[in-house]
Scaffold this motif. Sequence first.
Motif, PDB file in Angstrom:
ATOM      1  N   ILE A  74       0.832  -1.213   0.000  1.00 27.90           N
ATOM      2  CA  ILE A  74       0.000   0.000   0.000  1.00 27.90           C
ATOM      3  C   ILE A  74       0.862   1.258   0.000  1.00 27.90           C
ATOM      4  O   ILE A  74       0.600   2.202  -0.735  1.00 27.90           O
ATOM      5  CB  ILE A  74      -0.942   0.001   1.228  1.00 27.90           C
ATOM      6  N   THR A  75       1.913   1.257   0.846  1.00 26.64           N
ATOM      7  CA  THR A  75       2.703   2.488   0.960  1.00 26.64           C
ATOM      8  C   THR A  75       3.661   2.661  -0.210  1.00 26.64           C
ATOM      9  O   THR A  75       4.154   3.759  -0.437  1.00 26.64           O
ATOM     10  CB  THR A  75       3.526   2.497   2.259  1.00 26.64           C
ATOM     11  N   ASP A  76       3.944   1.565  -0.918  1.00 23.66           N
ATOM     12  CA  ASP A  76       4.885   1.688  -2.024  1.00 23.66           C
ATOM     13  C   ASP A  76       4.391   0.897  -3.227  1.00 23.66           C
ATOM     14  O   ASP A  76       5.026  -0.060  -3.671  1.00 23.66           O
ATOM     15  CB  ASP A  76       6.271   1.176  -1.561  1.00 23.66           C
ATOM     16  N   PRO A  77       3.228   1.286  -3.756  1.00 28.22           N
ATOM     17  CA  PRO A  77       2.657   0.521  -4.862  1.00 28.22           C
ATOM     18  C   PRO A  77       3.435   0.773  -6.151  1.00 28.22           C
ATOM     19  O   PRO A  77       4.099   1.803  -6.269  1.00 28.22           O
ATOM     20  CB  PRO A  77       1.225   1.069  -4.960  1.00 28.22           C
ATOM     21  N   PRO A  78       3.376  -0.194  -7.089  1.00 29.28           N
ATOM     22  CA  PRO A  78       4.109  -0.022  -8.358  1.00 29.28           C
ATOM     23  C   PRO A  78       3.671   1.241  -9.101  1.00 29.28           C
ATOM     24  O   PRO A  78       4.500   1.917  -9.703  1.00 29.28           O
ATOM     25  CB  PRO A  78       3.762  -1.281  -9.147  1.00 29.28           C
ATOM     26  N   ILE A  79       2.386   1.542  -9.042  1.00 33.39           N
ATOM     27  CA  ILE A  79       1.906   2.783  -9.643  1.00 33.39           C
ATOM     28  C   ILE A  79       1.592   3.746  -8.505  1.00 33.39           C
ATOM     29  O   ILE A  79       0.860   3.393  -7.582  1.00 33.39           O
ATOM     30  CB  ILE A  79       0.623   2.544 -10.470  1.00 33.39           C
ATOM     31  N   GLU A  80       2.146   4.929  -8.570  1.00 37.11           N
ATOM     32  CA  GLU A  80       1.957   5.875  -7.465  1.00 37.11           C
ATOM     33  C   GLU A  80       0.477   6.108  -7.194  1.00 37.11           C
ATOM     34  O   GLU A  80      -0.319   6.257  -8.117  1.00 37.11           O
ATOM     35  CB  GLU A  80       2.640   7.198  -7.774  1.00 37.11           C
ATOM     36  N   SER A  81       0.126   6.106  -5.934  1.00 38.32           N
ATOM     37  CA  SER A  81      -1.273   6.302  -5.559  1.00 38.32           C
ATOM     38  C   SER A  81      -1.343   7.413  -4.525  1.00 38.32           C
ATOM     39  O   SER A  81      -0.319   7.887  -4.046  1.00 38.32           O
ATOM     40  CB  SER A  81      -1.832   4.996  -4.984  1.00 38.32           C
ATOM     41  N   PRO A  82      -2.573   7.821  -4.183  1.00 41.96           N
ATOM     42  CA  PRO A  82      -2.692   8.857  -3.136  1.00 41.96           C
ATOM     43  C   PRO A  82      -2.120   8.381  -1.807  1.00 41.96           C
ATOM     44  O   PRO A  82      -1.888   9.169  -0.911  1.00 41.96           O
ATOM     45  CB  PRO A  82      -4.210   9.063  -3.000  1.00 41.96           C
ATOM     46  N   LEU A  83      -1.892   7.066  -1.711  1.00 40.18           N
ATOM     47  CA  LEU A  83      -1.451   6.508  -0.438  1.00 40.18           C
ATOM     48  C   LEU A  83       0.051   6.275  -0.373  1.00 40.18           C
ATOM     49  O   LEU A  83       0.571   5.836   0.644  1.00 40.18           O
ATOM     50  CB  LEU A  83      -2.183   5.193  -0.186  1.00 40.18           C
ATOM     51  N   THR A  84       0.725   6.545  -1.492  1.00 41.98           N
ATOM     52  CA  THR A  84       2.168   6.358  -1.497  1.00 41.98           C
ATOM     53  C   THR A  84       2.795   7.114  -0.329  1.00 41.98           C
ATOM     54  O   THR A  84       2.483   8.276  -0.104  1.00 41.98           O
ATOM     55  CB  THR A  84       2.753   6.868  -2.833  1.00 41.98           C
ATOM     56  N   ASN A  85       3.652   6.387   0.396  1.00 42.81           N
ATOM     57  CA  ASN A  85       4.380   6.975   1.532  1.00 42.81           C
ATOM     58  C   ASN A  85       3.517   7.369   2.719  1.00 42.81           C
ATOM     59  O   ASN A  85       3.969   8.109   3.590  1.00 42.81           O
ATOM     60  CB  ASN A  85       5.187   8.210   1.098  1.00 42.81           C
ATOM     61  N   ILE A  86       2.320   6.897   2.784  1.00 44.55           N
ATOM     62  CA  ILE A  86       1.505   7.207   3.957  1.00 44.55           C
ATOM     63  C   ILE A  86       2.151   6.544   5.182  1.00 44.55           C
ATOM     64  O   ILE A  86       2.567   5.392   5.115  1.00 44.55           O
ATOM     65  CB  ILE A  86       0.040   6.726   3.763  1.00 44.55           C
ATOM     66  N   PRO A  87       2.292   7.284   6.281  1.00 42.03           N
ATOM     67  CA  PRO A  87       2.938   6.701   7.464  1.00 42.03           C
ATOM     68  C   PRO A  87       2.117   5.537   8.018  1.00 42.03           C
ATOM     69  O   PRO A  87       0.894   5.567   7.999  1.00 42.03           O
ATOM     70  CB  PRO A  87       2.978   7.866   8.460  1.00 42.03           C
TER      71      PRO A  87
END
Lengths: 191, 249
Positions: free
Chosen positions: A143-156
């Motif tokens: 979820i935090t590092d999906p192959p395609i950037e998402s709104p959740l990328t890097n969420i703590p």
Amino acid sequence: MALSTHTTTTGFLLPSIHSAPPFFTQQPNPTTQSIASEQWIRLILSYARHRRLFTLRVEDAETAGNDWDEVLRNERINRRVLPSYLSAIIASMAAKNVAAYEPPKQNRSALLYWRLPEEWAEVLHEWAISTGQLNTILTFYDITDPPIESPLTNIPLPLLRKAITILAKTNRAQLIGVADGEGVRFFAGSK
Amino acid sequence: MHRRGVGLAAFDRQEQSKRSFAELSSALSQSQVDHLHSQLSQFRTALAHFASTHRDSIKNDPSFRHAFQQMCSSIGVDPLAGPRKGGWWAEMLGLSDWQYELGVQVVDVCVSTRERNGGLIEMSELLRLVSRLRGVMGGVITEDDVIRSIKTLQPLGAGYQVVDIGGCTMIRSVVKELDEDQTVILAVAQLNGGRIVEDQLIQQKGWTRDRARAALENMLLRDGLCWLDDQDEEFGRSYWVPSAMQWDI
């Protein structure tokens, strides 16, 4: 001297109050201070959203050269937010539930809620649906590092965990232990 | 028309009667419209007459004005409606929707800037912000317009007042009495873009340090009329009067 807005190098539009020297001083009058801290909270949250920053630390006001320089300092008028003031601002953010101390039980560092955990829960659920990942087990890393950037990328992770807990209450997600840590499974659920 | 004629002549006759009916009907409706017009103008004259004879009462007596407005609305006449400038309300009473609209905008600006200026705004700043709100160039709205609008707001008891501070017209939107020292401080701050320090008052006004400090601290702590800046390069501690600062938003 006119106080005007200013666009930073990262393309953020600072409000005109940011060029007012007394804005950088903690106000002794409680009414005035509540106005000032309201302005600071709005500024901090919108800047955090602009740059996708999730954490604010008291140290950010101590030394220059971090993500928050553009907001906590104004070189044009030679003013900066002192650590003690920032600490007070963070405290009022926590009191208003637009931030939470992370890790808990200290007051030097806070997680910023430019989206509330409830809003993140919805974003998370929608992402799971739109990427077709219902009923499969996902690790937090997925979820935090999906192959395609998402709104959740890097969420703590603490924020992610909160969002999942909220979804779990409406049976839209389930926390599960996987081999190397934690995972989650999403369900369609009913809104 | 019971008996329909036959032949070509019958067509003509039918055409002709149709025409005369149409003529009759338009004549009838015309007379109705005329009648309505005359009634309307009579009503208007009566209302105008009423307004002009009771002009002073309408202007001066809030309860009478209220009753008049209620009467107008119960018969479906909006005394404030009409063209942007003028309208018969304006002719009769020297007021207009324009004036009220401006009053509302003055309140809008005063209230929305109250947070940062403590309820005291300079006339030119107010004019600038109101003009921006209306989307017109400066000068279209004059100080006089604003002063008149503020006067029309007086019955509302909101405490809007035009005050003169050191030769500078300001609008006060909070009920707060300014003492003499504060008036002096505001005037000095006005000349310095809002910034003021004790030493200015000592040097320029011959105040003692105690007096200067007490007056400034009162404004800061008691009245919330100024903000503190403890990073002042020159004096370490300066006071800022938001209403004397030039804000772009």
